[in-house]
Design an enzyme around this catalytic site. Structure first.
Site, PDB file in Angstrom:
ATOM      1  N   GLY A  14     -17.823 -16.922   9.191  1.00 50.32           N
ATOM      2  CA  GLY A  14     -18.649 -15.746   9.463  1.00 50.32           C
ATOM      3  C   GLY A  14     -20.121 -15.996   9.170  1.00 50.32           C
ATOM      4  O   GLY A  14     -20.998 -15.629   9.961  1.00 50.32           O
ATOM      5  N   THR A 125      -6.036 -17.352  14.982  1.00 51.26           N
ATOM      6  CA  THR A 125      -5.927 -18.748  14.521  1.00 51.26           C
ATOM      7  C   THR A 125      -4.816 -19.472  15.275  1.00 51.26           C
ATOM      8  O   THR A 125      -3.854 -18.838  15.736  1.00 51.26           O
ATOM      9  CB  THR A 125      -5.623 -18.772  13.006  1.00 51.26           C
ATOM     10  OG1 THR A 125      -5.186 -20.082  12.636  1.00 51.26           O
ATOM     11  CG2 THR A 125      -4.534 -17.789  12.608  1.00 51.26           C
ATOM     12  N   ASP A 126      -4.920 -20.787  15.345  1.00 51.64           N
ATOM     13  CA  ASP A 126      -3.852 -21.569  15.981  1.00 51.64           C
ATOM     14  C   ASP A 126      -2.559 -21.499  15.168  1.00 51.64           C
ATOM     15  O   ASP A 126      -1.483 -21.833  15.672  1.00 51.64           O
ATOM     16  CB  ASP A 126      -4.276 -23.035  16.207  1.00 51.64           C
ATOM     17  CG  ASP A 126      -4.554 -23.825  14.933  1.00 51.64           C
ATOM     18  OD1 ASP A 126      -4.571 -23.227  13.829  1.00 51.64           O
ATOM     19  OD2 ASP A 126      -4.758 -25.057  15.042  1.00 51.64           O
ATOM     20  N   GLU A 127      -2.673 -21.064  13.903  1.00 47.34           N
ATOM     21  CA  GLU A 127      -1.477 -21.046  13.055  1.00 47.34           C
ATOM     22  C   GLU A 127      -0.473 -19.997  13.509  1.00 47.34           C
ATOM     23  O   GLU A 127       0.689 -20.034  13.104  1.00 47.34           O
ATOM     24  CB  GLU A 127      -1.881 -20.851  11.589  1.00 47.34           C
ATOM     25  CG  GLU A 127      -2.889 -21.923  11.183  1.00 47.34           C
ATOM     26  CD  GLU A 127      -3.080 -22.099   9.693  1.00 47.34           C
ATOM     27  OE1 GLU A 127      -2.218 -21.683   8.918  1.00 47.34           O
ATOM     28  OE2 GLU A 127      -4.110 -22.681   9.321  1.00 47.34           O
ATOM     29  N   TYR A 149       0.358 -15.903   5.587  1.00 42.05           N
ATOM     30  CA  TYR A 149      -0.981 -15.863   6.207  1.00 42.05           C
ATOM     31  C   TYR A 149      -0.855 -15.815   7.723  1.00 42.05           C
ATOM     32  O   TYR A 149      -1.397 -14.908   8.380  1.00 42.05           O
ATOM     33  CB  TYR A 149      -1.818 -17.090   5.774  1.00 42.05           C
ATOM     34  CG  TYR A 149      -3.011 -17.333   6.682  1.00 42.05           C
ATOM     35  CD1 TYR A 149      -4.085 -16.434   6.727  1.00 42.05           C
ATOM     36  CD2 TYR A 149      -3.074 -18.461   7.511  1.00 42.05           C
ATOM     37  CE1 TYR A 149      -5.179 -16.651   7.567  1.00 42.05           C
ATOM     38  CE2 TYR A 149      -4.166 -18.682   8.352  1.00 42.05           C
ATOM     39  CZ  TYR A 149      -5.214 -17.773   8.377  1.00 42.05           C
ATOM     40  OH  TYR A 149      -6.288 -17.984   9.223  1.00 42.05           O
ATOM     41  N   LYS A 153      -1.822 -12.814  10.391  1.00 37.33           N
ATOM     42  CA  LYS A 153      -2.781 -13.025  11.481  1.00 37.33           C
ATOM     43  C   LYS A 153      -2.124 -12.764  12.841  1.00 37.33           C
ATOM     44  O   LYS A 153      -2.763 -12.237  13.752  1.00 37.33           O
ATOM     45  CB  LYS A 153      -3.351 -14.444  11.428  1.00 37.33           C
ATOM     46  CG  LYS A 153      -4.255 -14.734  10.246  1.00 37.33           C
ATOM     47  CD  LYS A 153      -5.557 -13.932  10.242  1.00 37.33           C
ATOM     48  CE  LYS A 153      -6.497 -14.316  11.367  1.00 37.33           C
ATOM     49  NZ  LYS A 153      -7.792 -13.600  11.241  1.00 37.33           N
TER      50      LYS A 153
HETATM   51  P1  NAD Z   1     -13.208 -17.186   4.347  1.00 35.80           P
HETATM   52  O1  NAD Z   1     -12.047 -16.990   3.436  1.00 35.80           O
HETATM   53  O2  NAD Z   1     -14.197 -18.271   4.030  1.00 35.80           O
HETATM   54  O3  NAD Z   1     -14.045 -15.819   4.444  1.00 35.80           O
HETATM   55  C1  NAD Z   1     -13.436 -14.575   4.602  1.00 35.80           C
HETATM   56  C2  NAD Z   1     -14.516 -13.512   4.404  1.00 35.80           C
HETATM   57  O4  NAD Z   1     -13.913 -12.225   4.614  1.00 35.80           O
HETATM   58  C3  NAD Z   1     -15.110 -13.501   2.989  1.00 35.80           C
HETATM   59  O5  NAD Z   1     -16.506 -13.356   3.049  1.00 35.80           O
HETATM   60  C4  NAD Z   1     -14.475 -12.284   2.339  1.00 35.80           C
HETATM   61  O6  NAD Z   1     -15.284 -11.694   1.336  1.00 35.80           O
HETATM   62  C5  NAD Z   1     -14.301 -11.370   3.545  1.00 35.80           C
HETATM   63  N1  NAD Z   1     -13.250 -10.365   3.346  1.00 35.80           N
HETATM   64  C6  NAD Z   1     -11.984 -10.574   2.899  1.00 35.80           C
HETATM   65  N2  NAD Z   1     -11.314  -9.405   2.829  1.00 35.80           N
HETATM   66  C7  NAD Z   1     -12.171  -8.445   3.250  1.00 35.80           C
HETATM   67  C8  NAD Z   1     -12.059  -7.042   3.425  1.00 35.80           C
HETATM   68  N3  NAD Z   1     -10.921  -6.399   3.121  1.00 35.80           N
HETATM   69  N4  NAD Z   1     -13.125  -6.358   3.895  1.00 35.80           N
HETATM   70  C9  NAD Z   1     -14.285  -7.001   4.184  1.00 35.80           C
HETATM   71  N5  NAD Z   1     -14.449  -8.334   4.025  1.00 35.80           N
HETATM   72  C10 NAD Z   1     -13.399  -9.044   3.573  1.00 35.80           C
HETATM   73  O7  NAD Z   1     -12.595 -17.351   5.788  1.00 35.80           O
HETATM   74  P2  NAD Z   1     -12.995 -18.293   7.020  1.00 35.80           P
HETATM   75  O8  NAD Z   1     -12.386 -19.607   6.838  1.00 35.80           O
HETATM   76  O9  NAD Z   1     -14.443 -18.171   7.256  1.00 35.80           O
HETATM   77  O10 NAD Z   1     -12.190 -17.564   8.204  1.00 35.80           O
HETATM   78  C11 NAD Z   1     -12.791 -16.513   8.938  1.00 35.80           C
HETATM   79  C12 NAD Z   1     -11.833 -16.050  10.021  1.00 35.80           C
HETATM   80  O11 NAD Z   1     -11.503 -17.134  10.874  1.00 35.80           O
HETATM   81  C13 NAD Z   1     -10.503 -15.525   9.484  1.00 35.80           C
HETATM   82  O12 NAD Z   1     -10.111 -14.415  10.273  1.00 35.80           O
HETATM   83  C14 NAD Z   1      -9.546 -16.682   9.685  1.00 35.80           C
HETATM   84  O13 NAD Z   1      -8.221 -16.238   9.845  1.00 35.80           O
HETATM   85  C15 NAD Z   1     -10.100 -17.285  10.953  1.00 35.80           C
HETATM   86  N6  NAD Z   1      -9.838 -18.713  11.149  1.00 35.80           N
HETATM   87  C16 NAD Z   1     -10.195 -19.607  10.171  1.00 35.80           C
HETATM   88  C17 NAD Z   1      -9.996 -20.965  10.387  1.00 35.80           C
HETATM   89  C18 NAD Z   1     -10.411 -21.983   9.362  1.00 35.80           C
HETATM   90  O14 NAD Z   1     -10.152 -23.164   9.542  1.00 35.80           O
HETATM   91  N7  NAD Z   1     -11.082 -21.617   8.290  1.00 35.80           N
HETATM   92  C19 NAD Z   1      -9.420 -21.403  11.588  1.00 35.80           C
HETATM   93  C20 NAD Z   1      -9.062 -20.456  12.562  1.00 35.80           C
HETATM   94  C21 NAD Z   1      -9.290 -19.114  12.321  1.00 35.80           C
HETATM   95  P1  TYD Z   2      -5.729 -26.109   4.446  1.00 32.60           P
HETATM   96  O1  TYD Z   2      -7.156 -26.546   4.321  1.00 32.60           O
HETATM   97  O2  TYD Z   2      -5.153 -25.255   3.379  1.00 32.60           O
HETATM   98  O3  TYD Z   2      -5.604 -25.432   5.882  1.00 32.60           O
HETATM   99  P2  TYD Z   2      -4.265 -24.904   6.659  1.00 32.60           P
HETATM  100  O4  TYD Z   2      -3.131 -24.892   5.747  1.00 32.60           O
HETATM  101  O5  TYD Z   2      -4.688 -23.532   7.057  1.00 32.60           O
HETATM  102  O6  TYD Z   2      -4.106 -25.843   7.818  1.00 32.60           O
HETATM  103  O7  TYD Z   2      -4.803 -27.400   4.565  1.00 32.60           O
HETATM  104  C1  TYD Z   2      -4.991 -28.349   5.595  1.00 32.60           C
HETATM  105  C2  TYD Z   2      -3.897 -29.395   5.460  1.00 32.60           C
HETATM  106  O8  TYD Z   2      -4.081 -30.097   4.216  1.00 32.60           O
HETATM  107  C3  TYD Z   2      -2.516 -28.797   5.405  1.00 32.60           C
HETATM  108  O9  TYD Z   2      -1.591 -29.638   6.098  1.00 32.60           O
HETATM  109  C4  TYD Z   2      -2.171 -28.785   3.924  1.00 32.60           C
HETATM  110  C5  TYD Z   2      -2.920 -29.989   3.378  1.00 32.60           C
HETATM  111  N1  TYD Z   2      -3.383 -29.853   1.982  1.00 32.60           N
HETATM  112  C6  TYD Z   2      -3.049 -30.825   1.037  1.00 32.60           C
HETATM  113  O10 TYD Z   2      -2.372 -31.836   1.346  1.00 32.60           O
HETATM  114  N2  TYD Z   2      -3.477 -30.655  -0.236  1.00 32.60           N
HETATM  115  C7  TYD Z   2      -4.214 -29.585  -0.627  1.00 32.60           C
HETATM  116  O11 TYD Z   2      -4.571 -29.477  -1.828  1.00 32.60           O
HETATM  117  C8  TYD Z   2      -4.562 -28.605   0.360  1.00 32.60           C
HETATM  118  C9  TYD Z   2      -5.383 -27.401  -0.011  1.00 32.60           C
HETATM  119  C10 TYD Z   2      -4.120 -28.774   1.652  1.00 32.60           C
END
Ligand code: NAD
Ligand code: TYD
Length: 339
Positions: A14, A125-127, A149, A153
């Protein structure tokens, strides 16, 4: 000016999106709504803090009194806010249901009464596809989420779609693969392993380390969201994948190389329950709109490692002083037996 609401804009993706969009769109008036959970950091938004084109609102998306008026005044909603860490969802799923499902429901209800709204981007998310043994997920594939999670989602993803199908809310759903880049909270694997390596602490690799993730640079993700806002079709889903499938063990070795640390820092630990083996996305649909990822994984990872080296003031307080994070780390890794 176009009124844009970004939820979760103090988090990793974000905040990168807010910074990126603020530069790319001088005609956007951006409001960030964020609860500032453990993952939200106001300093992630330092670059726009003084801007007259950005406003920060501290609040919960699940609180109608706060969230609904902000949605109703917007032309564009980009909904990132979520609980996002799989391991935390396994420890305790409640916040995931409240924020990811009910919070999304609150925003969608408000969107039904937003007269000027022209896009509601549901960041999924792809998950949600679950583990993909071979091939690549297309947007019409069945959703098979396998942890709290991804199930939350998936609920939000389909709820958003249903508000398009039922009420004509202008919803577009995006499903991105694993992101990497600056400002990612050090619970996720890349920032956790990079900062542990910098500190010469063991890197806890789950299971056999052969799980595969497709890595997407956060800047490429931001460009893709922007393109979908401009050229996507309401009611549609768009996969956003980096095309960089990497086994965790190989990712770990690269991080050790980039930080100049030995392989002996790898600590194989007990696997994550229900650990999805592989994610992979077919991105043909998005590429037809003209998007290709620009970041090359080797150099993107090196630049990310460099960012964590140069910004210790950003992550050291979390890892060293934040008691909640230290408690989380202890619960997650403290008694984890070797794999
Ligand atoms: P993050 O955990 O870094 O940030 C989440 C943000 O949402 C934080 O700033 C938190 O304070 C805020 N938040 C949480 N609960 C809230 C609430 N109830 N009201 C208002 N704000 C709230 O997450 P991210 O990694 O930046 O992911 C952002 C989005 O992208 C999520 O929807 C996640 O599912 C999606 N996404 C993430 C990834 C990834 O690899 N990180 C990949 C695909 C999709
Ligand atoms: P993560 O960053 O938690 O993302 P996601 O589970 O959403 O894909 O993990 C990425 C990959 O790394 C996942 O296969 C789990 C693995 N992983 C570890 O092996 N050790 C760790 O401590 C963490 C946090 C993740």
């Amino acid at each position: 000016m176009i009124r844009v609401l970004v939820t979760g804009g103090a988090g990793f993706i974000g905040s990168n999106f807010v910074r990126w969009a603020h530069n790319a769109h001088p005609d956007w008036q951006i409001t960030t709504l964020d609860k500032l959970t453990y993952a939200g950091r106001l300093d992630n938004l330092a670059d726009v803090a003084e801007s007259s084109r950005h406003r920060f609102v501290h609040g919960d998306i699940a609180n109608t009194a706060v969230a609904a008026p902000l949605v109703r005044e917007s032309e564009l909603v980009v909904h990132f806010a979520a609980e996002t860490h799989v391991d935390r969802s396994i420890q305790s799923a409640a916040d995931f249901i409240t924020t990811d499902v009910i919070g999304t429901f609150v925003l969608l209800e408000a969107a039904r009464q937003a007269p000027a709204l022209r896009r509601f981007i549901q960041i999924s998310t792809d998950e949600v596809y679950g583990s993909v043994p071979e091939g690549a997920s297309t947007e019409t594939d069945e959703l098979r989420p396998r942890n709290p999670y991804s199930a939350s989602k998936a609920g939000a993803d389909r709820l958003a779609y249903s508000y398009w199908a039922t009420y004509d809310v202008p919803v577009i759903v995006t499903r991105a693969s694993n992101n990497y880049g600056r400002n990612q909270f050090p619970e996720k694997v890349i920032p956790l392993f990079v900062t542990n390596a910098i500190d010469n602490i063991a890197l806890p690799l789950y299971g056999d380390g052969l799980n595969v993730r497709d890595w997407l640079h956060v800047d490429d993700h931001c460009r893709a969201i922007d393109l979908v806002i401009e050229q996507g079709t309401n009611g549609e889903v768009y996969n956003i994948g980096g095309g960089n499938e990497v086994r965790n063990v190989d990712l770990t070795r690269r991080i050790l190389d980039l930080t100049g640390r030995p392989g002996s820092l790898i600590r194989p630990v007990a696997d994550r329950p229900g650990h999805d083996r592989r994610y992979a996305l077919d991105t043909t649909k998005l590429r037809r709109l003209g998007w290709t990822p620009a970041a090359e994984f080797e150099s993107g990872l090196a630049a990310t490692v460099d960012w964590y080296r140069r910004n210790e003031q950003w992550w050291r307080p979390i890892k060293e002083k934040d008691q909640a994070f230290r408690d989380y780390y202890k619960t997650q890794y403290g008694n984890r037996a070797g794999a």
